[in-house]
Design a protein around this motif. Structure first.
Motif, PDB file in Angstrom:
ATOM      1  N   TYR A 169       0.876  -1.334  -0.091  1.00  0.00           N
ATOM      2  CA  TYR A 169       0.008   0.081   0.005  1.00  0.00           C
ATOM      3  C   TYR A 169       0.946   1.262   0.022  1.00  0.00           C
ATOM      4  O   TYR A 169       0.598   2.200  -0.835  1.00  0.00           O
ATOM      5  N   ASP A 170       1.841   1.271   0.855  1.00  0.00           N
ATOM      6  CA  ASP A 170       2.891   2.258   0.879  1.00  0.00           C
ATOM      7  C   ASP A 170       3.509   2.646  -0.373  1.00  0.00           C
ATOM      8  O   ASP A 170       3.687   3.712  -0.620  1.00  0.00           O
ATOM      9  N   LYS A 171       3.802   1.511  -1.098  1.00  0.00           N
ATOM     10  CA  LYS A 171       4.587   1.686  -2.207  1.00  0.00           C
ATOM     11  C   LYS A 171       3.690   1.940  -3.501  1.00  0.00           C
ATOM     12  O   LYS A 171       4.125   2.963  -4.160  1.00  0.00           O
ATOM     13  N   TYR A 172       2.343   1.513  -3.604  1.00  0.00           N
ATOM     14  CA  TYR A 172       2.051   1.717  -4.773  1.00  0.00           C
ATOM     15  C   TYR A 172       0.577   2.603  -4.670  1.00  0.00           C
ATOM     16  O   TYR A 172       0.092   2.930  -5.730  1.00  0.00           O
ATOM     17  N   TRP A 173      -0.076   2.546  -3.538  1.00  0.00           N
ATOM     18  CA  TRP A 173      -1.221   3.131  -3.417  1.00  0.00           C
ATOM     19  C   TRP A 173      -1.250   4.553  -2.613  1.00  0.00           C
ATOM     20  O   TRP A 173      -2.394   5.188  -2.629  1.00  0.00           O
TER      21      TRP A 173
END
Ligand code: ZN
Length: 174
Positions: A169-173
């Motif tokens: 989530y932190d990386k992509y969203w």
């Protein structure tokens, strides 16, 4: 105050319907439980916690967002202790909500919540209150009320495609 153990998804208690709080609200035991829920919510950096998450099948939840690194971009709201809470939808507009849950650690999922609600409950002293909530406060109230009815955020997801580990989530969203 004590930090309580938070039940995780799979524990059958998280799927039960909680019963209304009655006269026990005024007892020292119940007041202690409320304090412990607040301590647990803060310790775990939760935006809210509902009694079933600490194994108590009573209709009470707490919520608060002051400065929360799990929700850095959300509008803060003060501490609420909600006894026998009810929600009335006052605007059918629904918004996307990426949610996490202390009972489903390190997971996020996208679902829809109502943007504005009328929130009615009793406070910890037995006084009833009613307030219009919007945006993140409204979303958290809907999430916590769901817990009192045995509903988890995954039940509200239209698609499992957004079921996401926190790191992703932190990386992509975010
Ligand atoms: Zn939750």
């Amino acid at each position: 105050m004590a930090v309580l153990n938070v039940l995780k998804m799979g524990n059958p208690l998280l799927r039960k319907i909680s019963t209304p709080v009655g006269e026990e609200l005024k007892t020292p035991d119940f007041q202690q439980t409320i304090d412990n829920m607040i301590a647990t919510m803060r310790f775990q950096d939760g935006a809210g916690i509902a009694a079933p998450q600490v194994g108590i099948l009573k209709r009470v939840f707490t919520m608060e967002v002051i400065q929360n690194h799990r929700y850095p971009n959300k509008t803060p709201f003060p501490l609420y202790v909600a006894i026998n809470p009810e929600i009335e939808v006052i605007d059918n507009t629904r918004v996307d909500s990426w949610e996490g849950c202390l009972s489903i650690p390190n997971i996020r999922g996208k679902l829809k919540r109502y943007k504005r609600i009328l929130f009615t409950a009793t406070d910890r002293h037995g006084n009833s209150f009613q307030e219009e909530l919007s945006d993140f406060a409204a979303i958290v109230a809907q999430h916590e009320l769901d817990h009192l009815n045995g509903t988890l955020l995954i039940d509200r997801m239209d698609s499992m495609e957004t079921l996401t580990f926190q790191e992703e989530y932190d990386k992509y969203w975010l």
